[in-house]
Design a protein around this motif. Structure first.
Motif, PDB file in Angstrom:
ATOM      1  N   ASP A  18       0.806  -1.222   0.000  1.00 19.19           N
ATOM      2  CA  ASP A  18       0.000   0.000   0.000  1.00 19.19           C
ATOM      3  C   ASP A  18       0.837   1.270   0.000  1.00 19.19           C
ATOM      4  O   ASP A  18       0.402   2.309   0.498  1.00 19.19           O
ATOM      5  CB  ASP A  18      -0.980   0.016   1.179  1.00 19.19           C
ATOM      6  CG  ASP A  18      -1.993  -1.119   1.107  1.00 19.19           C
ATOM      7  OD1 ASP A  18      -2.409  -1.474  -0.016  1.00 19.19           O
ATOM      8  OD2 ASP A  18      -2.353  -1.654   2.168  1.00 19.19           O
ATOM      9  N   PHE A  20       3.181   4.235  -2.190  1.00 19.35           N
ATOM     10  CA  PHE A  20       3.326   4.827  -3.517  1.00 19.35           C
ATOM     11  C   PHE A  20       4.624   4.385  -4.178  1.00 19.35           C
ATOM     12  O   PHE A  20       4.703   4.343  -5.407  1.00 19.35           O
ATOM     13  CB  PHE A  20       3.224   6.353  -3.430  1.00 19.35           C
ATOM     14  CG  PHE A  20       1.846   6.827  -3.083  1.00 19.35           C
ATOM     15  CD1 PHE A  20       0.795   6.685  -3.973  1.00 19.35           C
ATOM     16  CD2 PHE A  20       1.596   7.400  -1.851  1.00 19.35           C
ATOM     17  CE1 PHE A  20      -0.487   7.105  -3.648  1.00 19.35           C
ATOM     18  CE2 PHE A  20       0.328   7.827  -1.511  1.00 19.35           C
ATOM     19  CZ  PHE A  20      -0.723   7.682  -2.413  1.00 19.35           C
ATOM     20  N   ASP A  23       3.662   1.342  -5.900  1.00 19.11           N
ATOM     21  CA  ASP A  23       2.874   1.693  -7.081  1.00 19.11           C
ATOM     22  C   ASP A  23       3.771   2.168  -8.221  1.00 19.11           C
ATOM     23  O   ASP A  23       3.593   1.774  -9.370  1.00 19.11           O
ATOM     24  CB  ASP A  23       1.849   2.773  -6.745  1.00 19.11           C
ATOM     25  CG  ASP A  23       0.746   2.282  -5.818  1.00 19.11           C
ATOM     26  OD1 ASP A  23       0.592   1.057  -5.647  1.00 19.11           O
ATOM     27  OD2 ASP A  23       0.043   3.143  -5.250  1.00 19.11           O
ATOM     28  N   ILE A  82       1.763   9.545  -9.172  1.00 16.01           N
ATOM     29  CA  ILE A  82       2.393   8.514  -8.352  1.00 16.01           C
ATOM     30  C   ILE A  82       3.850   8.824  -8.014  1.00 16.01           C
ATOM     31  O   ILE A  82       4.270   8.675  -6.867  1.00 16.01           O
ATOM     32  CB  ILE A  82       2.275   7.128  -9.020  1.00 16.01           C
ATOM     33  CG1 ILE A  82       0.805   6.728  -9.206  1.00 16.01           C
ATOM     34  CG2 ILE A  82       3.036   6.060  -8.237  1.00 16.01           C
ATOM     35  CD1 ILE A  82       0.011   6.598  -7.928  1.00 16.01           C
TER      36      ILE A  82
END
Length: 89
Positions: A18, A20, A23, A82
């Motif tokens: 979870d 960034f 990501d 992001i």
């Protein structure tokens, strides 16, 4: 392709759930797959053209454009959202 998927698994193992940063890493991994697919479909479209198979050329060009569009969408997501958040983590 197997190497790219293995690299994505490594990103999952090396980053916090979870986050960034994860990501951003997954976007990177996805773009590497997109670039692999762009090279593949582009080459296949050219080969189909040499074989004078216009129907297959058009299909491959359509798939190629879809892959390029996906790559652009991933770039926009990374650059506009992001990556900034990942850098701040």
């Amino acid at each position: 392709m197997a190497g790219l998927l293995k690299e994505a698994d490594t990103i999952l193992g090396d980053t916090e759930k979870d986050s960034f940063v994860r990501d951003a890493g997954l976007i990177l991994a996805a773009q590497k797959v997109e670039h692999y697919e762009i090279a593949t479909y582009g080459t296949l479209a050219i080969f189909a053209g040499y074989l004078k198979n216009d129907e297959i050329v058009q299909l491959l060009r359509s798939i190629l454009q879809n892959e390029k569009d996906t790559d652009v969408a991933l770039t926009v997501l990374a650059e506009n959202h992001i990556n900034k958040l990942a850098a701040a983590e």
